[in-house]
Design an enzyme around this catalytic site. Structure first.
Site, short mmCIF file in Angstrom:
data_model
loop_
_atom_site.label_atom_id
_atom_site.label_comp_id
_atom_site.label_asym_id
_atom_site.label_seq_id
_atom_site.Cartn_x
_atom_site.Cartn_y
_atom_site.Cartn_z
N GLY A 194 -18.11 56.73 -20.62
CA GLY A 194 -17.67 57.12 -19.27
C GLY A 194 -16.16 56.94 -19.18
O GLY A 194 -15.61 56.61 -18.15
N GLY A 252 -13.62 58.52 -16.40
CA GLY A 252 -13.72 58.20 -14.98
C GLY A 252 -12.55 57.38 -14.47
O GLY A 252 -11.58 57.12 -15.19
N GLN A 253 -12.65 56.96 -13.20
CA GLN A 253 -11.54 56.24 -12.56
C GLN A 253 -11.20 54.96 -13.34
O GLN A 253 -10.02 54.70 -13.63
CB GLN A 253 -11.91 55.86 -11.11
CG GLN A 253 -10.80 55.11 -10.38
CD GLN A 253 -11.22 54.46 -9.08
OE1 GLN A 253 -12.42 54.29 -8.81
NE2 GLN A 253 -10.27 54.08 -8.27
N ASP A 286 -17.04 60.36 -23.54
CA ASP A 286 -17.39 60.89 -22.22
C ASP A 286 -18.20 62.18 -22.38
O ASP A 286 -18.09 62.87 -23.39
CB ASP A 286 -16.12 61.18 -21.39
CG ASP A 286 -16.43 61.23 -19.89
OD1 ASP A 286 -16.23 60.21 -19.21
OD2 ASP A 286 -16.91 62.29 -19.43
N ASP A 312 -23.14 62.31 -24.43
CA ASP A 312 -24.04 62.25 -23.26
C ASP A 312 -24.76 60.92 -23.37
O ASP A 312 -25.61 60.74 -24.25
CB ASP A 312 -25.03 63.42 -23.31
CG ASP A 312 -26.04 63.33 -22.17
OD1 ASP A 312 -26.82 64.30 -22.01
OD2 ASP A 312 -26.06 62.30 -21.46
N TYR A 340 -27.36 53.94 -5.12
CA TYR A 340 -26.31 53.35 -5.96
C TYR A 340 -26.50 51.84 -6.02
O TYR A 340 -26.49 51.23 -7.09
CB TYR A 340 -24.95 53.69 -5.37
CG TYR A 340 -23.76 53.09 -6.05
CD1 TYR A 340 -23.05 52.05 -5.44
CD2 TYR A 340 -23.32 53.56 -7.27
CE1 TYR A 340 -21.94 51.49 -6.05
CE2 TYR A 340 -22.20 53.01 -7.88
CZ TYR A 340 -21.51 51.99 -7.27
OH TYR A 340 -20.41 51.44 -7.87
N LYS A 357 -27.53 49.29 -9.03
CA LYS A 357 -26.67 48.16 -9.41
C LYS A 357 -27.49 46.86 -9.46
O LYS A 357 -27.33 46.06 -10.37
CB LYS A 357 -25.48 48.03 -8.45
CG LYS A 357 -24.43 49.11 -8.62
CD LYS A 357 -23.92 49.20 -10.06
CE LYS A 357 -22.85 50.23 -10.24
NZ LYS A 357 -22.43 50.37 -11.67
N ILE A 389 -12.17 50.04 -5.87
CA ILE A 389 -11.00 49.96 -6.76
C ILE A 389 -10.00 51.05 -6.40
O ILE A 389 -10.36 52.23 -6.28
CB ILE A 389 -11.42 50.08 -8.22
CG1 ILE A 389 -12.29 48.87 -8.60
CG2 ILE A 389 -10.19 50.12 -9.13
CD1 ILE A 389 -12.81 48.90 -10.01
#
Ligand code: VAH
Length: 343
Positions: free
Chosen positions: A30, A33-34, A56, A75, A164, A168, A194
Site C-alpha cells: 500500500g 497511499g497517504q 502497490d 494486489d 472501517y 480495525k 494524519i
C-alpha cells in the site's frame, strides 16, 4: 522465535559500505497511499534504499518510489503473489497499509471488509510463514460512541459504528492472536487523523484537515464537511512516521501491549485550524456544509486519546503541534504551488 525488526543503522549515507550484521529487508504494502508514499523514503533513509521494497496495486501514481529502490506491482489480496515478493526480497518486516478509509467504507462496507481484512489475513499468514515482523495501523476509528471521548483509555470499550472501525478492531484482535498463537511479531498503533503534504488522503473523515491547507494556498474558500466544535485527535505525518519505526524497533520485552497502542499528538476542531491559517493568511475564508455521514463518524471518535502506555512502553513523544504544523504545511504546499505541482 520470530526475528525482531531490524535495528535502525545511523542515517543511511549513499556510497558508504556498512558492515550490517543483521540488516533486514522491509516491504511496504500500500506504498502509494497517504502514509506509504512518505514511509518508504523515510525507511530507505534509515535502512538503505535497496532494503525497502515498495508495493502497490497501482504503481502509476507512485512511480517515483521506484527511482531509488525496488517497486513492485502487488494486489495484497493475491496471497501467492504476495508470498513470492516476500521470498524474492527475503523480507523480514512488513508494513501493511492497505485499507479503504472510513467514509469510503460506508459507501461499500462489503468491499471495505474484503479489501481491509483480505490484505491483513494475507499479511499475517505470510508473516507467520516467513518469520517476518508485521506492522498494521489501527486508528481512532476503532472506538465508538460508548467509549470515553476525552483521554480515551488504552484498554476500553471498542464498539465502532463504521465498517472501517470494525475492520480495525478485528485487525487488532487478529494481530494479538497471531502473536500469542504463532509468535508473529505483530505490532500496531491507533493513528489519529494524519495530516500530510505529499499524497492527498482519500475517503477519510479527517481529510478536511489536509484539504483546508491546499485551499488556503490556492486562494480558495474552503467548505468544511464537519461542524464547528467537532474535536478530533490529529497528528502531523513526521510524528506518524517516527512512531512506525520507534514501535517496530522497540524492545519486545518492554511491550505490555502490541495491537494496538493509542498515540496522540494534538486535538483540534475546524475553527481552530481556520484560526491558525488566518493568523498567517488573514484573507482566507472557510464556510461549513456539513456531511451527515462524516459528522456522525467524527462524533463517534475520540476527541483525544490517553497515550501513556505508548510513552511508557516504547518512548512515544510527538514533536509537532497545530502552530508548527501549520507553518510547515503552508510553506511546503506554497512551494509546490509556485512550481505548478498542485493538481
Ligand atoms: C479516516 N484518515 O479518516 C482516516 C483515519 C483516524 C482517521 O483512519 O478514515
Amino acid at each position: 522465535m520470530c526475528q525482531q525488526f531490524p535495528k535502525g543503522i545511523p542515517k543511511y549515507q549513499e556510497n558508504t559500505t556498512y558492515i550490517i550484521k543483521d540488516m533486514k529487508n522491509i516491504l511496504v504494502v500500500g506504498a502509494g497511499g497517504q502514509i506509504g508514499s512518505e514511509l518508504v523514503p523515510y525507511l530507505r533513509n534509515i535502512y538503505g534504499d535497496s532494503h525497502v521494497v515498495a508495493a502497490d496495486l497501482n504503481c502509476a501514481p507512485c512511480m517515483k518510489l521506484g527511482e531509488n529502490g525496488p517497486l513492485e506491482n502487488l494486489d495484497a489480496l493475491d496471497g501467492k503473489q504476495y508470498a513470492e515478493i516476500v521470498k524474492k526480497y527475503k523480507i523480514d518486516a512488513i508494513f501493511n497499509l492497505v485499507a479503504l478509509l472510513s467514509a469510503t467504507g460506508e459507501k461499500n462496507p462489503q468491499l471495505a471488509w474484503k479489501i481491509n481484512m483480505g490484505a491483513l489475513m494475507n499479511s499475517l499468514e505470510i508473516a507467520r510463514e516467513n518469520g517476518a515482523a508485521l506492522f498494521t495501523p489501527s486508528s481512532i476509528g476503532a472506538f465508538g460512541n460508548n467509549t470515553p471521548h476525552d483521554g480515551t483509555p488504552q484498554d476500553t470499550i471498542m464498539h465502532p459504528s463504521t465498517i472501517y472501525g470494525v475492520c480495525k478492531v478485528t485487525g487488532e484482535l487478529l494481530g494479538d492472536y497471531y502473536h500469542q498463537r504463532f509468535g508473529v511479531d505483530a505490532r500496531s498503533v491507533r493513528f489519529p487523523g494524519i495530516i500530510s503534504n505529499e499524497t492527498l488522503p482519500g475517503g477519510g473523515t479527517t481529510d478536511y484537515a489536509v484539504e483546508v491547507y491546499y485551499a488556503a494556498v490556492k486562494g480558495e474558500q474552503f467548505t468544511c464537511p464537519l461542524p464547528e466544535g467537532t474535536y478530533l485527535d490529529m497528528m502531523y505525518m513526521p510524528d506518524a512516521l517516527k512512531a512506525c519505526v520507534q514501535l517496530m524497533e522497540a524492545d519486545p520485552s518492554k511491550l505490555k501491549h502490541r495491537n494496538s497502542f493509542n498515540i496522540s499528538a494534538m486535538s483540534f476542531e475546524p475553527s481552530q485550524i481556520l484560526a491558525a491559517i488566518q493568523k498567517r493568511m488573514p484573507e482566507f475564508k472557510m464556510v461549513y456544509n456539513v456531511d451527515p455521514i462524516k459528522k456522525a463518524i467524527a462524533e463517534s471518535w475520540p476527541n483525544y486519546m490517553d497515550d501513556t502506555c505508548a510513552r511508557n512502553e516504547w518512548g512515544w513523544n510527538p514533536t509537532w503541534n497545530l502552530e508548527t504544523m501549520t507553518d510547515d504545511m503552508l510553506k511546503v504546499i506554497a512551494d509546490k504551488h509556485a512550481k505548478g505541482l498542485l493538481k
